[in-house]
Design an enzyme around this catalytic site. Structure first.
Site, PDB file in Angstrom:
ATOM      1  N   GLU A   3      -6.525   4.730   8.562  1.00 28.69           N
ATOM      2  CA  GLU A   3      -6.071   5.689   8.076  1.00 28.69           C
ATOM      3  C   GLU A   3      -7.516   6.934   7.932  1.00 28.69           C
ATOM      4  O   GLU A   3      -7.874   7.837   7.968  1.00 28.69           O
ATOM      5  CB  GLU A   3      -5.002   5.839   6.900  1.00 28.69           C
ATOM      6  CG  GLU A   3      -3.344   6.118   7.953  1.00 28.69           C
ATOM      7  CD  GLU A   3      -2.243   5.625   7.091  1.00 28.69           C
ATOM      8  OE1 GLU A   3      -3.258   5.847   6.266  1.00 28.69           O
ATOM      9  OE2 GLU A   3      -1.734   5.103   7.230  1.00 28.69           O
ATOM     10  N   LYS A  21       0.336   4.059  -0.421  1.00 29.82           N
ATOM     11  CA  LYS A  21      -0.495   5.885   0.721  1.00 29.82           C
ATOM     12  C   LYS A  21      -0.131   6.419  -0.379  1.00 29.82           C
ATOM     13  O   LYS A  21      -0.232   6.691  -1.624  1.00 29.82           O
ATOM     14  CB  LYS A  21      -0.249   5.700   2.187  1.00 29.82           C
ATOM     15  CG  LYS A  21       0.373   4.569   2.841  1.00 29.82           C
ATOM     16  CD  LYS A  21       0.170   4.501   3.935  1.00 29.82           C
ATOM     17  CE  LYS A  21      -0.249   2.951   4.818  1.00 29.82           C
ATOM     18  NZ  LYS A  21       0.319   3.457   5.973  1.00 29.82           N
ATOM     19  N   SER A  81       4.316  -2.409  10.308  1.00 27.45           N
ATOM     20  CA  SER A  81       5.231  -2.373  10.624  1.00 27.45           C
ATOM     21  C   SER A  81       5.542  -3.726   9.970  1.00 27.45           C
ATOM     22  O   SER A  81       6.829  -3.894  10.753  1.00 27.45           O
ATOM     23  CB  SER A  81       5.483  -1.734  11.702  1.00 27.45           C
ATOM     24  OG  SER A  81       5.708  -1.153  12.583  1.00 27.45           O
ATOM     25  N   HIS A  86      -9.152   1.368   5.192  1.00 32.43           N
ATOM     26  CA  HIS A  86      -7.750   1.369   5.725  1.00 32.43           C
ATOM     27  C   HIS A  86      -7.930   2.418   7.393  1.00 32.43           C
ATOM     28  O   HIS A  86      -9.061   3.439   7.439  1.00 32.43           O
ATOM     29  CB  HIS A  86      -6.594   2.219   5.111  1.00 32.43           C
ATOM     30  CG  HIS A  86      -5.604   1.727   5.514  1.00 32.43           C
ATOM     31  ND1 HIS A  86      -5.085   2.997   6.511  1.00 32.43           N
ATOM     32  CD2 HIS A  86      -4.169   1.380   5.567  1.00 32.43           C
ATOM     33  CE1 HIS A  86      -3.991   1.972   7.176  1.00 32.43           C
ATOM     34  NE2 HIS A  86      -3.754   1.996   6.473  1.00 32.43           N
ATOM     35  N   GLU A 108      -5.239  -5.307  10.783  1.00 36.99           N
ATOM     36  CA  GLU A 108      -4.361  -4.161  10.901  1.00 36.99           C
ATOM     37  C   GLU A 108      -4.433  -3.332  12.384  1.00 36.99           C
ATOM     38  O   GLU A 108      -4.824  -2.493  12.276  1.00 36.99           O
ATOM     39  CB  GLU A 108      -3.753  -3.123  10.037  1.00 36.99           C
ATOM     40  CG  GLU A 108      -3.925  -3.618   8.470  1.00 36.99           C
ATOM     41  CD  GLU A 108      -3.352  -3.195   7.617  1.00 36.99           C
ATOM     42  OE1 GLU A 108      -2.618  -2.869   7.468  1.00 36.99           O
ATOM     43  OE2 GLU A 108      -4.459  -1.189   7.684  1.00 36.99           O
ATOM     44  N   ASN A 118       1.362  -1.286   0.218  1.00 35.22           N
ATOM     45  CA  ASN A 118      -0.218  -0.352  -0.141  1.00 35.22           C
ATOM     46  C   ASN A 118       1.078   1.354  -0.252  1.00 35.22           C
ATOM     47  O   ASN A 118       1.710   1.061   0.873  1.00 35.22           O
ATOM     48  CB  ASN A 118      -0.246   0.015   0.949  1.00 35.22           C
ATOM     49  CG  ASN A 118      -1.151   0.994   1.537  1.00 35.22           C
ATOM     50  OD1 ASN A 118      -1.348   2.057   0.441  1.00 35.22           O
ATOM     51  ND2 ASN A 118      -1.387   1.065   2.457  1.00 35.22           N
ATOM     52  N   GLY A 126       4.541   1.189   4.525  1.00 33.68           N
ATOM     53  CA  GLY A 126       6.686   2.059   4.406  1.00 33.68           C
ATOM     54  C   GLY A 126       7.118   0.879   4.033  1.00 33.68           C
ATOM     55  O   GLY A 126       7.916   1.189   2.555  1.00 33.68           O
ATOM     56  N   GLY A 132       2.970   2.136  10.645  1.00 29.53           N
ATOM     57  CA  GLY A 132       4.040   3.487  10.869  1.00 29.53           C
ATOM     58  C   GLY A 132       4.391   3.367  11.464  1.00 29.53           C
ATOM     59  O   GLY A 132       5.515   4.938  11.916  1.00 29.53           O
TER      60      GLY A 132
HETATM   61  P1  PGA Z   1       3.097   0.317   7.458  1.00 28.11           P
HETATM   62  O1  PGA Z   1       1.805   0.083   7.288  1.00 28.11           O
HETATM   63  O2  PGA Z   1       3.231  -1.526   7.273  1.00 28.11           O
HETATM   64  O3  PGA Z   1       3.747   1.530   7.081  1.00 28.11           O
HETATM   65  O4  PGA Z   1       3.016   0.124   9.286  1.00 28.11           O
HETATM   66  C1  PGA Z   1       1.216  -0.773   7.109  1.00 28.11           C
HETATM   67  C2  PGA Z   1      -0.686  -0.241   6.527  1.00 28.11           C
HETATM   68  O5  PGA Z   1      -1.047   0.471   7.422  1.00 28.11           O
HETATM   69  O6  PGA Z   1      -1.419  -0.835   5.386  1.00 28.11           O
END
Ligand code: PGA
Length: 250
Positions: free
Chosen positions: A98, A12, A212, A96, A168, A10, A234, A174
């Site tokens: 976010e 983002k 992460s 998601h 998640e 992803n 990330g 993140g």
């Molecule tokens: P991250 O994000 O790997 O940067 O922790 C995961 C996600 O939001 O799907």
């Protein structure tokens, strides 16, 4: 039942053509080495067509990061399932954390989006997960159960079989603080049980872990029996890291 592992990146709100080209090339080569696995990339909307062309013939699938539930209309700024299909998507991330946190998405909206995705032949990757204070209060399974039921209730067995769930935990996204394989496995087993209560053939449904995920923790996660893949933020922007994730070893 054997479930095909799914490794999804992803991106983002990251990516312009100049950086996306080399990254897509690296993903293409990594995916070629592991034909038993499914690799999915979710770039921002503006890169979907470009990425689709770069990935042509590679078997790597294209996902959008969100959709709106109406097919068309006066909804400024929104993108519908038929538009995503035309842009080459076969998957779409829905709900998601976010989106829930910054854009006010509710459980009810997530349910409508999942229904719209399935109606148009897109596979929804439905995200669920608790916040830190919810985990600390011992409410993880309550929260995840509620989110799953809101997103998936009313779907028939076929629709459920086409759906992917991503667990998640918000505190792991993140932050560099990954859930331990055992913590993730506990929730994944609960998700599978809930999918079965919702009427799904739960053994066939893929459940991804996200939060992460990195090259150095992927192998341990993928060893757990109910972790069928990962949704990576990330680390999916770094060619070497994501290639190593795709080539995980158990
Ligand atoms: P991250 O994000 O790997 O940067 O922790 C995961 C996600 O939001 O799907």
């Amino acid at each position: 039942m054997k479930r095909r592992p799914l490794l999804a990146g992803n991106w983002k709100m990251h990516g312009l053509r100049a950086s996306a080209g080399p990254l897509l090339d690296a993903i293409r080569s990594a995916a070629r080495e592991v034909p038993d696995r499914e690799v999915v990339v979710a770039p921002p909307f503006t890169l979907l067509e470009f990425a689709g062309r770069q990935l042509l013939g590679s078997g790597v699938a294209l996902a959008a990061q969100d959709l709106f539930w109406e097919d068309e209309g006066a909804f400024t700024g929104e993108v519908s399932a038929p538009m995503l299909r035309e842009a080459g998507c076969t998957y779409v991330i829905v709900g998601h954390s976010e989106r829930r946190r910054y854009f006010g998405e509710t459980d009810e909206w997530v349910g409508r989006k999942v229904e719209a995705a399935l109606r148009h032949g897109l596979v929804p990757i439905v995200c669920v997960g608790e916040r830190l204070e919810e985990r600390e209060a011992g409410r993880t399974l309550d929260v995840v159960g509620r989110q799953l039921r809101a997103a998936l209730q009313g779907l028939d067995r076929d629709a459920l079989a086409r759906t992917v769930v991503a667990y998640e935990p918000v505190w792991a996204i993140g932050t560099g603080r990954v859930a331990t394989p055992a913590q993730a496995q506990e929730v994944h087993a609960f998700v599978r049980k809930t999918l079965s209560e919702l009427g799904g053939l739960a053994e066939a449904i893929r459940i991804l872990y996200g939060g992460s995920v990195k090259a150095d923790n992927i192998d341990g996660l993928m060893r757990e029996p109910d972790i069928d893949g990962v949704l990576v933020g990330g680390a999916s922007l770094k060619a070497d890291e994501f290639a190593r994730i795709v080539r995980y070893r158990v």
